[in-house]
Design a protein around this motif. Structure first.
Motif, PDB file in Angstrom:
ATOM      1  N   ALA A 338      58.133 -12.328  76.705  1.00  0.00           N
ATOM      2  CA  ALA A 338      57.064 -12.956  77.482  1.00  0.00           C
ATOM      3  C   ALA A 338      57.107 -12.480  78.928  1.00  0.00           C
ATOM      4  N   SER A 339      55.917 -12.380  79.526  1.00  0.00           N
ATOM      5  CA  SER A 339      55.818 -11.939  80.917  1.00  0.00           C
ATOM      6  C   SER A 339      55.559 -13.128  81.832  1.00  0.00           C
ATOM      7  N   ARG A 340      56.074 -13.043  83.052  1.00  0.00           N
ATOM      8  CA  ARG A 340      55.853 -14.079  84.056  1.00  0.00           C
ATOM      9  C   ARG A 340      55.472 -13.422  85.370  1.00  0.00           C
ATOM     10  N   ALA A 341      54.391 -13.910  85.973  1.00  0.00           N
ATOM     11  CA  ALA A 341      53.927 -13.358  87.238  1.00  0.00           C
ATOM     12  C   ALA A 341      54.728 -13.924  88.400  1.00  0.00           C
ATOM     13  N   VAL A 342      55.146 -13.060  89.303  1.00  0.00           N
ATOM     14  CA  VAL A 342      55.767 -13.477  90.560  1.00  0.00           C
ATOM     15  C   VAL A 342      54.685 -13.404  91.627  1.00  0.00           C
ATOM     16  N   LEU A 343      54.424 -14.540  92.278  1.00  0.00           N
ATOM     17  CA  LEU A 343      53.282 -14.648  93.174  1.00  0.00           C
ATOM     18  C   LEU A 343      53.692 -14.877  94.619  1.00  0.00           C
ATOM     19  N   GLU A 344      52.847 -14.449  95.523  1.00  0.00           N
ATOM     20  CA  GLU A 344      52.953 -14.887  96.906  1.00  0.00           C
ATOM     21  C   GLU A 344      52.702 -16.390  96.894  1.00  0.00           C
ATOM     22  N   PRO A 345      53.615 -17.214  97.413  1.00  0.00           N
ATOM     23  CA  PRO A 345      53.467 -18.670  97.264  1.00  0.00           C
ATOM     24  C   PRO A 345      52.096 -19.169  97.699  1.00  0.00           C
ATOM     25  N   VAL A 346      51.526 -20.064  96.876  1.00  0.00           N
ATOM     26  CA  VAL A 346      50.206 -20.624  97.168  1.00  0.00           C
ATOM     27  C   VAL A 346      50.215 -22.097  96.795  1.00  0.00           C
ATOM     28  N   ASP A 347      49.591 -22.927  97.609  1.00  0.00           N
ATOM     29  CA  ASP A 347      49.538 -24.364  97.350  1.00  0.00           C
ATOM     30  C   ASP A 347      48.308 -24.682  96.510  1.00  0.00           C
ATOM     31  N   ILE A 348      48.534 -25.288  95.350  1.00  0.00           N
ATOM     32  CA  ILE A 348      47.434 -25.715  94.489  1.00  0.00           C
ATOM     33  C   ILE A 348      47.594 -27.208  94.244  1.00  0.00           C
ATOM     34  N   LEU A 358      51.535 -15.120  82.507  1.00  0.00           N
ATOM     35  CA  LEU A 358      50.664 -13.961  82.327  1.00  0.00           C
ATOM     36  C   LEU A 358      50.241 -13.882  80.871  1.00  0.00           C
ATOM     37  N   HIS A 359      49.360 -12.991  80.585  1.00  0.00           N
ATOM     38  CA  HIS A 359      48.844 -12.853  79.230  1.00  0.00           C
ATOM     39  C   HIS A 359      49.718 -11.876  78.440  1.00  0.00           C
ATOM     40  N   ASN A 360      49.379 -11.677  77.172  1.00  0.00           N
ATOM     41  CA  ASN A 360      50.123 -10.696  76.388  1.00  0.00           C
ATOM     42  C   ASN A 360      49.800  -9.287  76.902  1.00  0.00           C
ATOM     43  N   PRO A 361      50.611  -8.298  76.560  1.00  0.00           N
ATOM     44  CA  PRO A 361      50.415  -6.955  77.115  1.00  0.00           C
ATOM     45  C   PRO A 361      49.011  -6.389  76.912  1.00  0.00           C
ATOM     46  N   ALA A 362      48.437  -6.613  75.721  1.00  0.00           N
ATOM     47  CA  ALA A 362      47.091  -6.085  75.480  1.00  0.00           C
ATOM     48  C   ALA A 362      46.088  -6.717  76.427  1.00  0.00           C
ATOM     49  N   ILE A 402      51.165  -2.383  86.061  1.00  0.00           N
ATOM     50  CA  ILE A 402      52.264  -3.187  85.533  1.00  0.00           C
ATOM     51  C   ILE A 402      52.976  -2.358  84.462  1.00  0.00           C
ATOM     52  N   VAL A 403      54.276  -2.218  84.594  1.00  0.00           N
ATOM     53  CA  VAL A 403      55.058  -1.407  83.653  1.00  0.00           C
ATOM     54  C   VAL A 403      55.577  -2.310  82.533  1.00  0.00           C
ATOM     55  N   PHE A 404      55.223  -1.987  81.301  1.00  0.00           N
ATOM     56  CA  PHE A 404      55.682  -2.762  80.146  1.00  0.00           C
ATOM     57  C   PHE A 404      57.064  -2.264  79.705  1.00  0.00           C
ATOM     58  N   PRO A 405      57.919  -3.162  79.249  1.00  0.00           N
ATOM     59  CA  PRO A 405      59.259  -2.736  78.809  1.00  0.00           C
ATOM     60  C   PRO A 405      59.181  -1.867  77.552  1.00  0.00           C
ATOM     61  N   GLU A 406      60.013  -0.839  77.503  1.00  0.00           N
ATOM     62  CA  GLU A 406      60.062   0.035  76.331  1.00  0.00           C
ATOM     63  C   GLU A 406      61.121  -0.421  75.340  1.00  0.00           C
ATOM     64  N   ALA A 407      62.039  -1.267  75.795  1.00  0.00           N
ATOM     65  CA  ALA A 407      63.081  -1.835  74.937  1.00  0.00           C
ATOM     66  C   ALA A 407      63.240  -3.301  75.310  1.00  0.00           C
ATOM     67  N   CYS A 408      63.873  -4.055  74.454  1.00  0.00           N
ATOM     68  CA  CYS A 408      64.072  -5.473  74.719  1.00  0.00           C
ATOM     69  C   CYS A 408      64.803  -5.649  76.048  1.00  0.00           C
ATOM     70  N   PRO A 409      64.235  -6.404  76.983  1.00  0.00           N
ATOM     71  CA  PRO A 409      64.878  -6.553  78.297  1.00  0.00           C
ATOM     72  C   PRO A 409      66.187  -7.326  78.247  1.00  0.00           C
ATOM     73  N   THR A 417      55.775  -4.103  68.567  1.00  0.00           N
ATOM     74  CA  THR A 417      54.523  -4.231  69.313  1.00  0.00           C
ATOM     75  C   THR A 417      53.311  -4.286  68.388  1.00  0.00           C
ATOM     76  N   THR A 418      53.531  -4.577  67.107  1.00  0.00           N
ATOM     77  CA  THR A 418      52.418  -4.551  66.152  1.00  0.00           C
ATOM     78  C   THR A 418      51.501  -5.767  66.282  1.00  0.00           C
ATOM     79  N   GLU A 419      52.011  -6.849  66.892  1.00  0.00           N
ATOM     80  CA  GLU A 419      51.193  -8.038  67.102  1.00  0.00           C
ATOM     81  C   GLU A 419      50.906  -8.197  68.589  1.00  0.00           C
ATOM     82  N   GLN A 420      49.964  -9.099  68.917  1.00  0.00           N
ATOM     83  CA  GLN A 420      49.616  -9.290  70.325  1.00  0.00           C
ATOM     84  C   GLN A 420      50.812  -9.750  71.140  1.00  0.00           C
ATOM     85  N   ARG A 421      51.614 -10.645  70.566  1.00  0.00           N
ATOM     86  CA  ARG A 421      52.813 -11.098  71.262  1.00  0.00           C
ATOM     87  C   ARG A 421      53.986 -10.236  70.825  1.00  0.00           C
TER      88      ARG A 421
END
Length: 691
Positions: A338-348, A358-362, A402-409, A417-421
């Motif tokens: 799974a991917s996680r976005a690192v953001l410039e801090p923002v108040d919501i 983040l979404h799936n790689p596709a 965004i660089v996707f991992p080529e091997a399990c991190p 990578t045959t499925e969306q997730r």
């Protein structure tokens, strides 16, 4: 810029720059919804411009958006029969109270009644009917004239082609994308190679103007006014008439308009609608307060931009704009990468957000997200923040793919990578520690003393590769570990032994089957009654379980096949095979496959359980006899007593158990007229089923 920075414009140059920025933002906001500013930022910018103009009336620029409908940015070539105005905004309860006091002061008497309704986050339109038949649909434009968008009529739900009465009238309201329509629209767009909408408002604006698309996006209309009906009707009565004519109104929602006699009632209803926001099936960005009486509205009149008898109490924005600084890749307990976005801090809405889903790689590829992008981030209530779309027009050229991992991190093995997730090819074995910790959790096997530190020890020592190995641990093996004395060893072995007899739903939940969780595990266990019956079920049989459906059933069947070696291993250790579910109506139907449910709490078909037929939601902190129960244990109690546990309040909910600090769920239940019990009252009702 925030609401507190209205005094920041100190020079004519600052003011001119702010006006230009506001005009550009208004053009995007009221045009296709693709504003480069979050709602709070735009509101604050407009306040700053207004404050400067109030202090320097001789310097007001002709292109200033203040005092103009839609910020003066939109337009159209079809004149409105009556100007279609915007609303003035207030940003706090105090400002709302001052506004209402000012209105009553100008009227010279107290407002006879108020109407409080949700401020829908979409696009304002006017729908003209001739002899009861839909003739033309217009955007608000600049308030004097709008665009003809009649081509979109067939896609707008809630806007009837014919009214129940063959009259000439113009309905006014909001067209929006519900949350489900928004998700469906973005799936369609990405399938056709188009960029996903940034948020529902931009989706509604873009869809209404689009022609000749190879796909169809449905929208929803909510009527809130009309031109050409009885001018002496109160606003509440007008809304009832619009619904009788066949138009959709907010009256069908938990945030329905309410007629209020006093300012205290107004305040309470504003708070109720605000509390419902996160659970509504569509977006709102505020609550509208209107004088209900036609006489009060006529006496108050309107300005060039907005009526004086109505105001919008704006709520904190759920969408904010910030910068995407990076992406982290993590591996879950089932091997999902799974991917996680690192953001410039923002108040919501009072919460500082630095990470978001983040979404799936596709999907990342289709959205063309890049490191360094300014992006829209969405957060509502307790919803986990997520990145929705980039502001591609603001790119500088320094953004990076965004660089996707080529091997399990985590383990370095290959990724499927045959499925969306994407998933590590080692599956659960990649995260043995996480799988063991999850299985030992309180709501699963509840093995006290087996936390992450101990699980790491067991895995690194080679004693445990999966949860089945826990049940073959020996005293000698545990004593050989660091910081494991006689007492801690005996306690852990006793806790593991107790875990053998956990109810079936907890054993099944401990497996971590994709597509299931605590609630679904309870339903599956109650439906089948034994692990043998669950393993024997095909996709069609599983799909019959409430909430699963065909697609999820296929995933679960595939997961169970993948878990077969682990299930066989558990069987050799007497875990899961002899365990049956101690609640039986649904399970009894499956007694022909595997073992029937039994036990002291088993209910026979037709028995009168105290919660039979009830759909129950539990919220807040439990007190009294229920104080020691976790949320999962409360849900188990509900289902032992014959009810169906749910996590969200809806029209299908029949009972709410509200503990201390119950918030939006209680407000929504009260709005829907759903009975509410205290924990003590609920405990009395299910006393025979308490643990």
């Amino acid at each position: 810029m925030t609401h507190d920075t209205a005094a920041a414009l100190s020079t004519p140059a600052d003011y001119a720059e702010a006006v230009e920025r506001a005009v550009r933002a208004a053009a995007a906001y009221y045009g296709d919804g693709s504003t480069p500013l979050g709602d709070d930022e735009y509101d604050a910018l407009l306040q700053a411009v207004t404050a400067y103009e109030d202090a320097h009336p001789d310097q007001v620029l002709g292109n200033s958006p203040t005092g103009k409908v839609a910020g003066g940015a939109a337009g159209g070539d079809v004149p409105h029969s009556v100007p279609m105005l915007s609303l003035d905004n207030v940003f706090s309860a105090d400002e709302l109270a001052k506004w209402s006091a000012g209105l009553e002061r100008n009227l010279g008497h107290e407002v006879t009644a108020w109407c409080v309704e949700p401020k829908l986050d979409g696009m304002a339109v006017a729908a003209r009917y001739r002899a009861g038949r839909l003739h033309r649909i217009l955007t608000r434009g600049d308030g004097l004239a709008g665009e003809d968008i009649s081509h979109a009529a067939d896609a707008i739900l809630g806007l009837p082609a014919a009214l129940s009465d063959p009259i000439d009238v113009e309905l006014r309201g909001e067209v929006l994308l519900t949350h489900d329509q928004f998700e469906h629209a973005n799936r369609l767009r990405t399938e056709h190679g188009a960029t996903p909408f940034a948020h529902p408002r931009s989706g509604a604006a873009g869809t209404l103007r689009a022609k000749d698309r190879p796909y169809r996006v449905e929208l929803t209309f909510f009527a809130y006014g009309a031109v050409g009906l009885d001018e002496d009707l109160g606003h509440s009565a007008l809304l009832e008439l619009l619904a009788a004519l066949g138009a959709n109104t907010a009256a069908t929602t938990p945030a329905h308009p309410r007629r209020c006699a006093t300012q205290e009632e107004v305040r309470q209803r504003v708070e109720e609608i605000a509390a419902l926001r996160a659970s509504l099936p569509f977006g709102i960005d505020g609550v509208v307060v209107k004088a209900d009486s036609a006489a009060d509205r006529r006496d108050a009149g309107s300005g060039s931009r907005a009526p004086r008898w109505a105001v919008a109490r704006k709520l904190a924005a759920e969408h904010k704009v910030t910068r995407l600084l990076g992406v982290e890749w993590n591996v879950g307990r089932t091997g999902i990468v799974a991917s996680r976005a690192v953001l410039e801090p923002v108040d919501i809405d009072g919460v500082t957000v630095t990470y978001a889903t983040l979404h799936n790689p596709a999907d990342i590829t289709r959205r063309d997200l890049r490191i360094g992008d300014r992006v829209f981030v969405y957060r509502a209530g307790d919803v986990i923040p997520r990145v929705e779309a980039p502001l591609a027009d603001e790119r500088t050229g320094e953004e990076r793919p965004i660089v996707f991992p080529e091997a399990c991190p985590r383990c370095g093995d290959a990724i499927d990578t045959t499925e969306q997730r994407w998933r590590c090819t080692r599956g659960r074995n990649c995260q043995a520690v996480a799988s063991v910790v999850y299985a030992a959790g309180r709501d699963q096997l509840d093995i006290e003393g087996l936390g992450r530190t101990r699980a790491v020890q067991l895995v690194e020592a080679g004693l445990v590769t999966d949860i089945a190995d826990l049940f073959s641990l020996t005293r000698e093996q545990l004593l050989a570990l660091e910081r494991m004395g006689d007492t801690s060893t005996e306690n852990l072995l006793a806790a593991i032994e107790t875990a053998r007899s956990r109810p079936l739903n907890r054993v099944f939940c401990a497996l971590g089957v994709r597509g299931t969780g605590r609630t679904m595990s309870r339903r599956i266990a109650a439906h089948f009654g034994s692990m043998a019956a669950i393993r024997a079920a095909d996709a069609e049989t599983l799909a019959a379980v409430d909430g699963i459906g065909t697609e999820k059933a296929r995933v679960i069947v595939a997961e169970l096949a993948d878990l077969a070696p682990l299930l066989d291993k558990l069987a050799t250790r007497d875990v899961g095979t002899a365990v049956t579910e101690p609640q039986g109506p649904a399970a009894a139907e499956n007694a022909a496959v595997g073992e029937p449910a039994d036990g002291p709490d088993a209910q026979q078909p037709g028995s009168a359980a105290p919660l039979a037929g009830e759909a129950v939601v539990v919220t807040g902190s439990m007190t009294g006899p229920l104080a020691a129960l976790s949320r999962n244990e409360m849900n188990e109690l509900v289902e032992r007593a014959g009810g169906k546990a749910s996590s969200s309040v809806s029209t299908r909910t029949t009972l709410l158990v509200a503990g201390e600090k119950a918030g939006s769920k209680r407000a929504k239940a009260e709005t829907l007229g759903i009975p509410v019990l205290t924990p003590e009252e609920f405990a009395d009702r299910v006393a025979a089923y308490l643990p």
